[in-house]
Design an enzyme around this catalytic site. Structure first.
Site, PDB file in Angstrom:
ATOM      1  N   ASN A   8       0.867  -1.182   0.000  1.00 18.99           N
ATOM      2  CA  ASN A   8       0.000   0.000   0.000  1.00 18.99           C
ATOM      3  C   ASN A   8       0.902   1.230   0.000  1.00 18.99           C
ATOM      4  O   ASN A   8       1.517   1.553   1.010  1.00 18.99           O
ATOM      5  CB  ASN A   8      -0.886  -0.034   1.258  1.00 18.99           C
ATOM      6  CG  ASN A   8      -1.688   1.235   1.432  1.00 18.99           C
ATOM      7  OD1 ASN A   8      -1.790   2.062   0.514  1.00 18.99           O
ATOM      8  ND2 ASN A   8      -2.283   1.412   2.609  1.00 18.99           N
ATOM      9  N   LYS A  10       0.055   4.336  -0.371  1.00 16.80           N
ATOM     10  CA  LYS A  10      -0.581   5.542   0.186  1.00 16.80           C
ATOM     11  C   LYS A  10      -0.297   6.738  -0.736  1.00 16.80           C
ATOM     12  O   LYS A  10      -0.160   6.553  -1.943  1.00 16.80           O
ATOM     13  CB  LYS A  10      -0.092   5.771   1.618  1.00 16.80           C
ATOM     14  CG  LYS A  10      -0.214   4.499   2.464  1.00 16.80           C
ATOM     15  CD  LYS A  10       0.018   4.708   3.920  1.00 16.80           C
ATOM     16  CE  LYS A  10      -0.104   3.370   4.636  1.00 16.80           C
ATOM     17  NZ  LYS A  10      -0.022   3.474   6.077  1.00 16.80           N
ATOM     18  N   HIS A  95      -9.479   1.494   5.000  1.00 18.56           N
ATOM     19  CA  HIS A  95      -8.192   1.692   5.682  1.00 18.56           C
ATOM     20  C   HIS A  95      -8.392   2.664   6.838  1.00 18.56           C
ATOM     21  O   HIS A  95      -9.192   3.594   6.745  1.00 18.56           O
ATOM     22  CB  HIS A  95      -7.157   2.234   4.686  1.00 18.56           C
ATOM     23  CG  HIS A  95      -5.772   2.201   5.240  1.00 18.56           C
ATOM     24  ND1 HIS A  95      -5.314   3.147   6.128  1.00 18.56           N
ATOM     25  CD2 HIS A  95      -4.752   1.311   5.068  1.00 18.56           C
ATOM     26  CE1 HIS A  95      -4.070   2.841   6.471  1.00 18.56           C
ATOM     27  NE2 HIS A  95      -3.707   1.741   5.847  1.00 18.56           N
ATOM     28  N   GLU A  97      -6.760   5.082   7.786  1.00 19.52           N
ATOM     29  CA  GLU A  97      -6.553   6.498   7.431  1.00 19.52           C
ATOM     30  C   GLU A  97      -7.800   7.076   6.764  1.00 19.52           C
ATOM     31  O   GLU A  97      -8.108   8.259   6.916  1.00 19.52           O
ATOM     32  CB  GLU A  97      -5.301   6.621   6.544  1.00 19.52           C
ATOM     33  CG  GLU A  97      -4.036   6.379   7.355  1.00 19.52           C
ATOM     34  CD  GLU A  97      -2.884   5.740   6.598  1.00 19.52           C
ATOM     35  OE1 GLU A  97      -2.871   5.781   5.357  1.00 19.52           O
ATOM     36  OE2 GLU A  97      -1.995   5.182   7.267  1.00 19.52           O
ATOM     37  N   GLU A 167      -5.325  -4.502  10.700  1.00 18.77           N
ATOM     38  CA  GLU A 167      -4.273  -3.511  10.889  1.00 18.77           C
ATOM     39  C   GLU A 167      -4.530  -2.733  12.174  1.00 18.77           C
ATOM     40  O   GLU A 167      -5.321  -1.780  12.168  1.00 18.77           O
ATOM     41  CB  GLU A 167      -4.255  -2.526   9.716  1.00 18.77           C
ATOM     42  CG  GLU A 167      -4.002  -3.167   8.371  1.00 18.77           C
ATOM     43  CD  GLU A 167      -3.407  -2.165   7.389  1.00 18.77           C
ATOM     44  OE1 GLU A 167      -2.311  -2.424   6.906  1.00 18.77           O
ATOM     45  OE2 GLU A 167      -4.026  -1.130   7.134  1.00 18.77           O
ATOM     46  N   GLY A 173       2.590   2.538  10.574  1.00 18.24           N
ATOM     47  CA  GLY A 173       3.567   3.608  10.367  1.00 18.24           C
ATOM     48  C   GLY A 173       4.268   4.057  11.640  1.00 18.24           C
ATOM     49  O   GLY A 173       4.917   5.095  11.655  1.00 18.24           O
ATOM     50  N   SER A 212       3.481  -1.775  10.311  1.00 20.90           N
ATOM     51  CA  SER A 212       4.936  -1.837  10.494  1.00 20.90           C
ATOM     52  C   SER A 212       5.511  -3.227  10.237  1.00 20.90           C
ATOM     53  O   SER A 212       6.436  -3.662  10.912  1.00 20.90           O
ATOM     54  CB  SER A 212       5.328  -1.334  11.888  1.00 20.90           C
ATOM     55  OG  SER A 212       4.917   0.020  12.049  1.00 20.90           O
TER      56      SER A 212
HETATM   57  P1  PGA Z   1       2.877   0.470   7.499  1.00 17.73           P
HETATM   58  O1  PGA Z   1       1.436   0.675   6.836  1.00 17.73           O
HETATM   59  O2  PGA Z   1       3.408  -0.845   6.988  1.00 17.73           O
HETATM   60  O3  PGA Z   1       3.694   1.646   7.016  1.00 17.73           O
HETATM   61  O4  PGA Z   1       2.696   0.455   8.970  1.00 17.73           O
HETATM   62  C1  PGA Z   1       0.546  -0.382   6.693  1.00 17.73           C
HETATM   63  C2  PGA Z   1      -0.761   0.112   6.112  1.00 17.73           C
HETATM   64  O5  PGA Z   1      -1.265   1.134   6.579  1.00 17.73           O
HETATM   65  O6  PGA Z   1      -1.322  -0.510   5.203  1.00 17.73           O
END
Ligand code: PGA
Length: 254
Positions: A8, A10, A95, A97, A167, A173, A212
């Site tokens: 992903n 983003k 997601h 976000e 997640e 992140g 992460s």
């Molecule tokens: P990340 O993001 O691996 O940077 O933690 C995962 C995601 O939000 O899909």
């Protein structure tokens, strides 16, 4: 079940870096092995080119979101039909976000899943609890609500066409990862929720871990009985790390 490694990106990359990243992954595609499914989710403007670059490989190109309506006066939005028309095969929905910054509800996410299924695009449905919810011990209830609220309306055959990504928001992140035990127990919980729709649903729906995930912690996570791969953010932007994650997934499914 095949192990899925989904990247992903983003709101990262630009035209040149997106194309370079896709091409690094495509170059290695012949080495992936049949037990690993690779999915990449570049930003909207780079999707059509990515589909072109991935032609003839097993890599699936995914979008990061879509609108729930078929078409119409929704300035700035992108429909499932549009994604289908350029060869997009999967789409992330819900997601954290999107939930946090765009106020997406489970009901709305369910509508997006319906739009994608109607166009034969695989929804990658994200769920997961926030830090305060985990600390108060509400994490299982939160995920149960998200699953029921968004996916409760679908039939068994529809559910079998969905990918789930757990997640934990506190791990996205942040460099904090769920421990292998925390991931496995939540994945087992999700599997149990899927089982209420039938044994074939719990057997056939892949449940990915995200948050992460990187080449250092992936082997332990992918080795868990109910973890069928990962949804990777940051580490999917570095070709060597993403390719390493794909190799780890290959050994996990071997
Ligand atoms: P990340 O993001 O691996 O940077 O933690 C995962 C995601 O939000 O899909």
């Amino acid at each position: 079940m095949r192990t899925i490694v989904a990247g992903n990106w983003k709101m990262n990359t630009d035209r040149a870096s997106a194309e370079a990243l896709v091409s690094s992954v495509v170059k290695e595609a012949a080495t992936f092995g049949n037990d690993v499914q690779v999915i990449i989710a570049p930003p909207f403007p780079f999707l059509a080119k990515a589909v072109e670059q991935c032609a003839g490989t097993s890599i699936v190109v995914a979008a990061q979101d879509c609108h729930q309506a078929e078409k119409g006066a929704y300035t700035g939005e992108v429909s499932a039909a549009m994604l289908k028309s350029i060869g997009v095969g999967a789409c992330i929905v819900g997601h954290s976000e999107r939930r946090q910054y765009f106020g997406e509800s489970d009901a709305l996410i369910g509508e997006k899943v319906a739009a994608l299924l109607a166009h034969g695009i695989t929804p990658i449905f994200c769920c997961g609890e926030r830090k305060d919810e985990r600390e108060s011990g509400a994490h299982f209830d939160v995920v149960t609500e998200q699953m029921k609220g968004a996916l409760g309306r679908f039939s068994k055959p529809e559910l079998e066409r969905i990918i789930i990504a757990y997640e934990p928001v506190w791990a996205i992140g942040t460099g904090l990862t769920a421990s292998t035990e925390q991931a496995q127990e939540m994945h087992a919980h999700i599997r149990m929720l899927l089982h209420t729709h039938g044994a074939s649903v719990s057997e056939n729906v892949p449940v990915l871990y995200g948050g992460s995930c990187n080449p250092t912690n992936a082997a332990g996570l992918f080795a868990q009985a109910d973890v069928n791969g990962g949804l990777i953010g940051g580490a999917s932007l570095v070709a060597e790390q993403f390719l390493e994650l794909i190799r780890i997934a290959g050994s996990a499914s071997a």
